[in-house]
Write a protein that holds these residues in place. Structure first.
Motif, short mmCIF file in Angstrom:
data_model
loop_
_atom_site.label_atom_id
_atom_site.label_comp_id
_atom_site.label_asym_id
_atom_site.label_seq_id
_atom_site.Cartn_x
_atom_site.Cartn_y
_atom_site.Cartn_z
N GLY A 1 -89.75 12.56 -2.32
CA GLY A 1 -90.33 11.28 -1.95
C GLY A 1 -91.47 11.38 -0.95
N HIS B 1 -89.03 12.19 7.68
CA HIS B 1 -88.52 11.70 6.40
C HIS B 1 -87.10 12.17 6.16
N ASN B 2 -86.66 13.19 6.88
CA ASN B 2 -85.31 13.70 6.65
C ASN B 2 -84.95 14.67 7.77
N VAL C 1 -87.89 6.41 8.12
CA VAL C 1 -88.34 5.65 6.96
C VAL C 1 -87.46 4.46 6.55
N ASN D 1 -89.87 2.41 3.80
CA ASN D 1 -90.85 2.81 2.78
C ASN D 1 -91.06 1.68 1.78
N GLN E 1 -77.12 16.62 0.14
CA GLN E 1 -77.43 15.26 0.63
C GLN E 1 -77.16 14.18 -0.42
N GLU F 1 -79.14 8.94 3.38
CA GLU F 1 -80.42 8.75 2.67
C GLU F 1 -81.39 8.05 3.61
N PRO F 2 -82.37 8.81 4.14
CA PRO F 2 -83.32 8.21 5.08
C PRO F 2 -83.95 6.93 4.53
N CYS F 3 -84.47 6.97 3.31
CA CYS F 3 -84.88 5.73 2.64
C CYS F 3 -84.41 5.76 1.20
N GLY F 4 -84.96 6.73 0.44
CA GLY F 4 -84.67 6.74 -0.99
C GLY F 4 -85.69 5.86 -1.69
C1 GLC Z 1 -87.08 12.20 2.26
C2 GLC Z 1 -85.77 11.44 2.17
C3 GLC Z 1 -85.84 10.20 1.32
C4 GLC Z 1 -87.13 9.42 1.57
C5 GLC Z 1 -88.32 10.33 1.39
C6 GLC Z 1 -89.65 9.63 1.62
O1 GLC Z 1 -87.21 13.17 1.29
O2 GLC Z 1 -84.71 12.28 1.73
O3 GLC Z 1 -84.72 9.38 1.60
O4 GLC Z 1 -87.22 8.32 0.69
O5 GLC Z 1 -88.25 11.39 2.30
O6 GLC Z 1 -89.72 9.05 2.90
#
Ligand code: GLC
Ligand code: ADP
Length: 477
Positions: free
Chosen positions: A19, A165-166, A216, A249, A306, A379-382
């Motif tokens: 992502g 992001h993670n 995110v 995001n 994860q 999951e930070p955003c997904g």
């Molecule tokens: C990371 C995270 C995901 C997020 C992505 C973009 O890879 O695992 O959750 O959406 O970054 O920010």
């Protein structure tokens, strides 16, 4: 309006492992559309298809020295559709490899040098081009040394923002890396330095020397302040106080919308979903599956711990017993691949697997599935659950991080549900969500209402880009 330089190790359509690449194109583009002056700096990996992506040499070259090493960089340029300029930094010694970060056997052992040189070369480029940015915005550990290098040798008066992001990826290297990458030892202290349990963390170095840090999604931003979500960085993040925040995001609906998606065998929208049935049939055919008696579940993702796919393997017998079928597209960890393969072996004709990276197939799965499974541990955003809603494919998610922030459960919000959530990370809970999904699928009216509601959700980048714009205003000096 701010002048901003994004420093990031992957950008769609040039390079991508996850992502981060989507965000590294879509956020700068959204900022450009709002009127900010934005450029993106990224490595020129040898796998990038220069000719078809319109990447051309600028003629600019410069040497960069770190520790006892010196390397020559050549600068290439291209533009994203809204006009954001992308600078690609070429140095074959570091980026002329078959992968971005490593092979199945493990990470490249010189990643500290590869990404230290990247950070230093990005700052050198800013100086060479006299960009005079208000803000330099680095992403993840790969850009983690940007704030420290900019303290040592500031590029004008730019403020520095880091986005995590993670937190699972800390960019950890043995302490010998400190001198190799040219960091002074006093920046390697515990507490407010880059030291992490005796090793050098590029991510922690980024967090402590940045002017502001974001992650995110708002829920992930609060989870990481605790010991479990913080994964060893919670103390550092708590110390940042109001210099740390979560900005959700968005989705690039120019690339992820079934009404314009050229990867699909048929396009569709909310008013006419017949194209979705065509995609579903095509998807079943692609994986050699016959029509199931129940819903078709889809998975697209990096096969890493994860993502919680071990739980899917544990629930697969239930999923198939209730009449469902499953298609999986993923690449990554061999152990995760094996566990899915073992479970799938018990259900020939009902589970389709592709252990590879395939952009077009990812789009087809988003469109052709009835449900999108994303049972991530954290999951930070997904992004996939956001994309799937636009494709009328209801996400089934663990209520964590950005999954909690983007999906509304059909039973918790009966008139406005967009998917199904389970709150405790246990396979019995996922199995229960899969049973609820089957029951919803049988209730055609309720299912159609949820699909309409999901497709109506708007996670376009503009709103989030405005929040970044406000942050830039606070950080610019
Ligand atoms: C990371 C995270 C995901 C997020 C992505 C973009 O890879 O695992 O959750 O959406 O970054 O920010
Ligand atoms: P993460 O960044 O943690 O991998 P996200 O959901 O934020 O998770 O983003 C994943 C991105 O990578 C999505 O655009 C998804 O479609 C893509 N992706 C992941 N695995 C694959 C794969 N095997 N093939 C094609 N695309 C993939």
């Amino acid at each position: 309006m701010a002048s901003v330089v994004h420093v990031t190790s992957e950008v769609v359509p040039y390079s991508k492992t996850g992502g981060l690449a989507d965000v590294s194109a879509a956020l700068p583009e959204a900022l450009t559309r709002l009127g900010h002056r934005v450029v993106v700096v990224t490595p020129m990996y040898s796998i990038v298809d220069r000719a078809s992506q319109g990447i051309r040499p600028t003629g600019l070259r410069f040497p960069v020295s770190l520790g006892t090493r010196s390397c020559d960089f050549a600068v290439f340029q291209s533009e994203l559709p809204a006009g954001t300029v992308v600078y690609h930094l070429e140095c074959d010694e570091w980026y002329g490899r078959s992968e971005l970060y490593g092979t199945r056997e493990g990470d490249y052992p010189d990643n500290h040098l590869r990404f230290a040189f990247f950070a230093a070369a990005a700052l050198r480029l800013v100086r060479e081009l006299d960009l005079r940015p208000d803000v330099i915005h680095g992403h993840d550990w790969q850009a983690g040394l940007v704030p420290a290098f900019n303290r040592l040798n500031p590029v004008g008066s730019a403020g520095v923002v880091m986005t995590v992001h993670n937190l699972a990826y800390k960019g950890l290297f043995d302490s010998g890396a400190v001198s190799e990458v040219g960091l002074p030892w006093d920046m390697f202290r515990p507490g407010q330095g880059g030291e992490y349990w005796g090793r050098l963390s590029f991510l922690k170095t980024g967090l402590v020397f940045a002017d502001a840090v974001t992650t995110v999604s708002p829920t992930y931003a609060s989870e990481v302040l605790g010991p479990e979500g913080g994964m060893g960085m919670d103390g550092i993040l708590r110390d940042l106080g109001d210099r740390f925040s979560g900005i959700l995001n968005g989705a690039d609906y120019g690339a992820w919308d079934p009404s314009i998606d050229t990867w699909l065998p048929a396009r569709y929208d909310r008013a006419n979903l017949s194209g979705k049935s065509v995609c579903r049939s095509h998807l079943l055919e692609t994986f050699g599956l016959s029509e199931p008696n129940g819903p078709l579940f889809g998975i697209v993702g990096r096969l890493v711990a994860q993502k919680g796919y071990d739980m899917v393997a544990a629930c697969l017998d239930d999923l198939v017993a209730s009449g469902g079928a499953l298609v999986v597209l993923g690449s990554g960890d061999l152990a995760v691949e094996e566990s899915i393969r073992d479970a799938a072996g018990r259900h020939p004709g009902r589970v389709g697997l592709r252990f590879t990276y395939d952009e077009g197939l990812a789009h087809l799965i988003e469109a052709g599935s009835d449900y999108f499974l994303m049972p991530s541990r954290f999951e930070p955003c997904g992004l996939n659950q956001i994309y799937s809603m636009r494709y009328g494919t209801l996400p089934i998610v663990h209520a964590t991080g950005g999954l909690e922030d983007t999906v509304r459960d059909i039973d918790e919000v009966p008139s406005g549900g967009t998917g199904l959530k389970f709150r405790s990370f246990e396979s019995s809970e996922l199995a229960c969500a899969i049973r609820r999904a089957r029951a919803l699928w049988d209730d055609r009216d309720a299912m159609a209402r949820a699909v309409q509601c999901a497709m109506l959700q708007d996670f376009s980048w503009e709103k989030s880009a405005r929040l970044y714009g406000e942050l830039y205003q606070r950080v610019a000096r």
